[in-house]
Design a protein around this motif. Sequence first.
Motif, PDB file in Angstrom:
ATOM      1  N   ALA A 134       0.780  -1.064  -0.020  1.00 24.71           N
ATOM      2  CA  ALA A 134      -0.030   0.041  -0.056  1.00 24.71           C
ATOM      3  C   ALA A 134       0.825   0.945  -0.155  1.00 24.71           C
ATOM      4  O   ALA A 134       0.452   2.155  -0.882  1.00 24.71           O
ATOM      5  CB  ALA A 134      -1.027   0.062   1.115  1.00 24.71           C
ATOM      6  N   ALA A 135       1.861   1.190   0.752  1.00 21.56           N
ATOM      7  CA  ALA A 135       2.900   2.509   0.750  1.00 21.56           C
ATOM      8  C   ALA A 135       3.594   2.779  -0.432  1.00 21.56           C
ATOM      9  O   ALA A 135       3.531   4.063  -0.854  1.00 21.56           O
ATOM     10  CB  ALA A 135       3.802   2.172   1.709  1.00 21.56           C
ATOM     11  N   GLY A 136       3.921   1.721  -1.110  1.00 17.00           N
ATOM     12  CA  GLY A 136       4.544   1.941  -2.604  1.00 17.00           C
ATOM     13  C   GLY A 136       3.541   2.427  -3.713  1.00 17.00           C
ATOM     14  O   GLY A 136       3.792   3.298  -4.240  1.00 17.00           O
ATOM     15  N   ARG A 138       0.712   4.284  -2.725  1.00 19.43           N
ATOM     16  CA  ARG A 138       0.441   5.635  -2.462  1.00 19.43           C
ATOM     17  C   ARG A 138       1.495   6.618  -2.809  1.00 19.43           C
ATOM     18  O   ARG A 138       1.267   7.553  -3.499  1.00 19.43           O
ATOM     19  CB  ARG A 138       0.192   5.884  -0.982  1.00 19.43           C
ATOM     20  N   ALA A 139       2.888   6.264  -2.903  1.00 13.42           N
ATOM     21  CA  ALA A 139       3.954   6.955  -3.320  1.00 13.42           C
ATOM     22  C   ALA A 139       3.811   7.028  -4.976  1.00 13.42           C
ATOM     23  O   ALA A 139       4.095   8.199  -5.480  1.00 13.42           O
ATOM     24  CB  ALA A 139       5.208   6.309  -3.006  1.00 13.42           C
ATOM     25  N   ALA A 140       3.648   5.830  -5.520  1.00 15.28           N
ATOM     26  CA  ALA A 140       3.572   6.077  -7.062  1.00 15.28           C
ATOM     27  C   ALA A 140       2.308   6.913  -7.380  1.00 15.28           C
ATOM     28  O   ALA A 140       2.394   7.669  -8.392  1.00 15.28           O
ATOM     29  CB  ALA A 140       3.088   4.542  -7.476  1.00 15.28           C
ATOM     30  N   ALA A 141       0.994   6.910  -6.490  1.00 17.64           N
ATOM     31  CA  ALA A 141      -0.078   7.752  -7.124  1.00 17.64           C
ATOM     32  C   ALA A 141       0.350   9.255  -6.819  1.00 17.64           C
ATOM     33  O   ALA A 141       0.142  10.249  -7.794  1.00 17.64           O
ATOM     34  CB  ALA A 141      -1.104   7.515  -6.051  1.00 17.64           C
ATOM     35  N   GLN A 142       1.215   9.709  -5.964  1.00 16.03           N
ATOM     36  CA  GLN A 142       1.781  10.950  -5.733  1.00 16.03           C
ATOM     37  C   GLN A 142       2.657  11.380  -6.867  1.00 16.03           C
ATOM     38  O   GLN A 142       2.531  12.328  -7.361  1.00 16.03           O
ATOM     39  CB  GLN A 142       2.443  10.939  -4.261  1.00 16.03           C
ATOM     40  N   LEU A 143       3.535  10.330  -7.378  1.00 10.79           N
ATOM     41  CA  LEU A 143       4.450  10.835  -8.228  1.00 10.79           C
ATOM     42  C   LEU A 143       3.905  10.835  -9.532  1.00 10.79           C
ATOM     43  O   LEU A 143       4.227  11.891 -10.354  1.00 10.79           O
ATOM     44  CB  LEU A 143       5.569   9.657  -8.419  1.00 10.79           C
ATOM     45  N   ILE A 144       2.729  10.272  -9.813  1.00 10.32           N
ATOM     46  CA  ILE A 144       2.028  10.304 -11.034  1.00 10.32           C
ATOM     47  C   ILE A 144       0.997  11.742 -10.932  1.00 10.32           C
ATOM     48  O   ILE A 144       1.109  12.405 -12.023  1.00 10.32           O
ATOM     49  CB  ILE A 144       0.899   9.002 -11.258  1.00 10.32           C
ATOM     50  N   ALA A 145       0.747  11.859  -9.828  1.00 14.39           N
ATOM     51  CA  ALA A 145      -0.028  13.416  -9.671  1.00 14.39           C
ATOM     52  C   ALA A 145       0.694  14.538  -9.953  1.00 14.39           C
ATOM     53  O   ALA A 145       0.717  15.447 -10.646  1.00 14.39           O
ATOM     54  CB  ALA A 145      -0.794  13.451  -8.544  1.00 14.39           C
ATOM     55  N   GLU A 146       2.293  14.381  -9.588  1.00 13.20           N
ATOM     56  CA  GLU A 146       3.084  15.635  -9.754  1.00 13.20           C
ATOM     57  C   GLU A 146       3.765  15.429 -11.024  1.00 13.20           C
ATOM     58  O   GLU A 146       4.361  16.319 -11.704  1.00 13.20           O
ATOM     59  CB  GLU A 146       4.126  15.314  -8.473  1.00 13.20           C
ATOM     60  N   HIS A 147       4.035  14.160 -11.579  1.00 14.05           N
ATOM     61  CA  HIS A 147       4.562  14.036 -12.829  1.00 14.05           C
ATOM     62  C   HIS A 147       3.802  13.206 -13.883  1.00 14.05           C
ATOM     63  O   HIS A 147       4.147  12.132 -13.950  1.00 14.05           O
ATOM     64  CB  HIS A 147       6.070  13.723 -12.741  1.00 14.05           C
ATOM     65  N   ARG A 154      10.179   5.009 -14.368  1.00 20.07           N
ATOM     66  CA  ARG A 154      10.675   6.050 -13.522  1.00 20.07           C
ATOM     67  C   ARG A 154       9.868   5.950 -12.371  1.00 20.07           C
ATOM     68  O   ARG A 154      10.428   5.934 -11.006  1.00 20.07           O
ATOM     69  CB  ARG A 154      10.771   7.379 -14.025  1.00 20.07           C
ATOM     70  N   ILE A 155       8.645   5.946 -12.466  1.00 17.45           N
ATOM     71  CA  ILE A 155       7.574   6.011 -11.187  1.00 17.45           C
ATOM     72  C   ILE A 155       8.130   4.480 -10.447  1.00 17.45           C
ATOM     73  O   ILE A 155       7.975   4.538  -9.108  1.00 17.45           O
ATOM     74  CB  ILE A 155       6.211   5.852 -11.612  1.00 17.45           C
ATOM     75  N   ALA A 156       7.982   3.524 -11.063  1.00 16.91           N
ATOM     76  CA  ALA A 156       8.432   2.435 -10.399  1.00 16.91           C
ATOM     77  C   ALA A 156       9.715   2.384  -9.547  1.00 16.91           C
ATOM     78  O   ALA A 156       9.819   1.887  -8.475  1.00 16.91           O
ATOM     79  CB  ALA A 156       8.467   1.133 -11.246  1.00 16.91           C
ATOM     80  N   GLN A 157      10.786   2.943 -10.068  1.00 19.00           N
ATOM     81  CA  GLN A 157      12.091   2.993  -9.419  1.00 19.00           C
ATOM     82  C   GLN A 157      11.990   3.931  -8.101  1.00 19.00           C
ATOM     83  O   GLN A 157      12.569   3.555  -7.156  1.00 19.00           O
ATOM     84  CB  GLN A 157      13.166   3.546 -10.452  1.00 19.00           C
ATOM     85  N   GLU A 158      11.103   5.205  -8.370  1.00 22.44           N
ATOM     86  CA  GLU A 158      11.208   6.124  -7.176  1.00 22.44           C
ATOM     87  C   GLU A 158      10.236   5.842  -6.056  1.00 22.44           C
ATOM     88  O   GLU A 158      10.463   6.042  -4.933  1.00 22.44           O
ATOM     89  CB  GLU A 158      10.924   7.311  -7.848  1.00 22.44           C
ATOM     90  N   ALA A 159       9.127   4.952  -6.541  1.00 29.05           N
ATOM     91  CA  ALA A 159       8.358   4.385  -5.507  1.00 29.05           C
ATOM     92  C   ALA A 159       8.730   3.060  -4.816  1.00 29.05           C
ATOM     93  O   ALA A 159       8.075   2.922  -3.949  1.00 29.05           O
ATOM     94  CB  ALA A 159       6.855   4.548  -6.023  1.00 29.05           C
ATOM     95  N   GLY A 160       9.800   2.056  -5.458  1.00 28.85           N
ATOM     96  CA  GLY A 160      10.143   0.925  -5.002  1.00 28.85           C
ATOM     97  C   GLY A 160       9.141   0.044  -5.255  1.00 28.85           C
ATOM     98  O   GLY A 160       9.035  -0.839  -4.505  1.00 28.85           O
ATOM     99  N   ILE A 161       8.416  -0.183  -6.416  1.00 30.75           N
ATOM    100  CA  ILE A 161       7.538  -1.156  -6.781  1.00 30.75           C
ATOM    101  C   ILE A 161       7.775  -1.606  -8.152  1.00 30.75           C
ATOM    102  O   ILE A 161       8.783  -1.070  -8.762  1.00 30.75           O
ATOM    103  CB  ILE A 161       6.163  -0.533  -6.646  1.00 30.75           C
ATOM    104  N   SER A 162       7.212  -2.703  -8.743  1.00 28.60           N
ATOM    105  CA  SER A 162       7.387  -2.875  -9.924  1.00 28.60           C
ATOM    106  C   SER A 162       6.692  -2.353 -10.906  1.00 28.60           C
ATOM    107  O   SER A 162       5.922  -1.416 -10.730  1.00 28.60           O
ATOM    108  CB  SER A 162       6.928  -4.460  -9.986  1.00 28.60           C
ATOM    109  N   VAL A 163       7.271  -2.321 -12.312  1.00 27.99           N
ATOM    110  CA  VAL A 163       6.555  -1.471 -13.226  1.00 27.99           C
ATOM    111  C   VAL A 163       5.073  -1.915 -13.469  1.00 27.99           C
ATOM    112  O   VAL A 163       4.328  -1.113 -13.691  1.00 27.99           O
ATOM    113  CB  VAL A 163       7.401  -1.806 -14.702  1.00 27.99           C
ATOM    114  N   GLU A 164       4.672  -3.199 -13.424  1.00 24.11           N
ATOM    115  CA  GLU A 164       3.454  -3.756 -13.268  1.00 24.11           C
ATOM    116  C   GLU A 164       2.696  -2.975 -12.360  1.00 24.11           C
ATOM    117  O   GLU A 164       1.393  -2.507 -12.510  1.00 24.11           O
ATOM    118  CB  GLU A 164       3.321  -5.161 -13.436  1.00 24.11           C
TER     119      GLU A 164
END
Length: 295
Positions: A134-136, A138-147, A154-164
């Motif tokens: 869940a934490a990853g 939420r971080a991805a959602a914030q990154l998508i909103a900002e970028h 890039r989103i996956a790397q910065e949020a620490g989640i998989s590309v899928e």
Amino acid sequence: MAHARAMADVEAELPPIVVHRATMRVIDGMHRLTAARLRGDQEIQARLFDGSDHEAFVLAVRLNVSHGMPLTLADRRAAAMRIIRSHPQLSDRSIAFTSGLAAKTVGSLRRGMGSPQVEARIGRDGRVRPIDGAAGRRAAAQLIAEHPDATLRRIAQEAGISVETARSVRARLRAGEDPVLDRRTRPDRGARDSERQMTVKLPQADPSEELRSLLDTIQRDPSLRYTESGRMLLRWLGPRVLVPDEIPLSLSHIPPHSRLNLASMARSCAAAWIQLAMGLEDEYGNTAAAGGMSG
């Protein structure tokens, strides 16, 4: 000693052993070292390993699972439990690969031991993945909103989640849904764990995986690979080993008049294998007893 003597009879050079540089303990190759001594060799090739005692143990288990005399199920379970204690950050699949067990068996052992909780685990590929996704998300959602134009990688790397997972988050946001998967319709993890513990008393090894491990160990045995009689045995053995999960069980497609014949053939093959096993065990017992008397 029987295994070491068989290796000593092989004329080919023995494969290098692995030695822990800090302590000069043999990590892998005790049977080869004994075989070299039986042959009267003064030297044996060795590879030196640099690492901690815990890392040396993990390497020893991984190497001994893949070749040499097969570790028993009890040995592999004990090794997995020790790795869980020393490396709680390793994923179940990573420890399973090292110890020769099924990932679900390692998971059951971890739960039964009450292993220390960690926020993320390291997979077989070396990547760190959070246990709580869940934490990853939420971080991805914030990154998508900002970028909004950022790539999924890039989103996956910065949020620490998989590309899928990043793709799933973006799709849910576009659909106006919560990026974190709705868990209200699924049982809580604690509830699933307690239910699993109620229904499973002891973790069981995957018989297919154990059979593959034994077959792989036999095929890697240098005393068989480097002798003509051994190679004949390996060629004979290959097509005659049936792995349980590879046996076609769609019995409905087998004509009724063929089922009894097939069942009789299966029973005859099973009886022949049992007779072979009993003969090998009796022969091994007699050899061991004779060796003990002569010693």
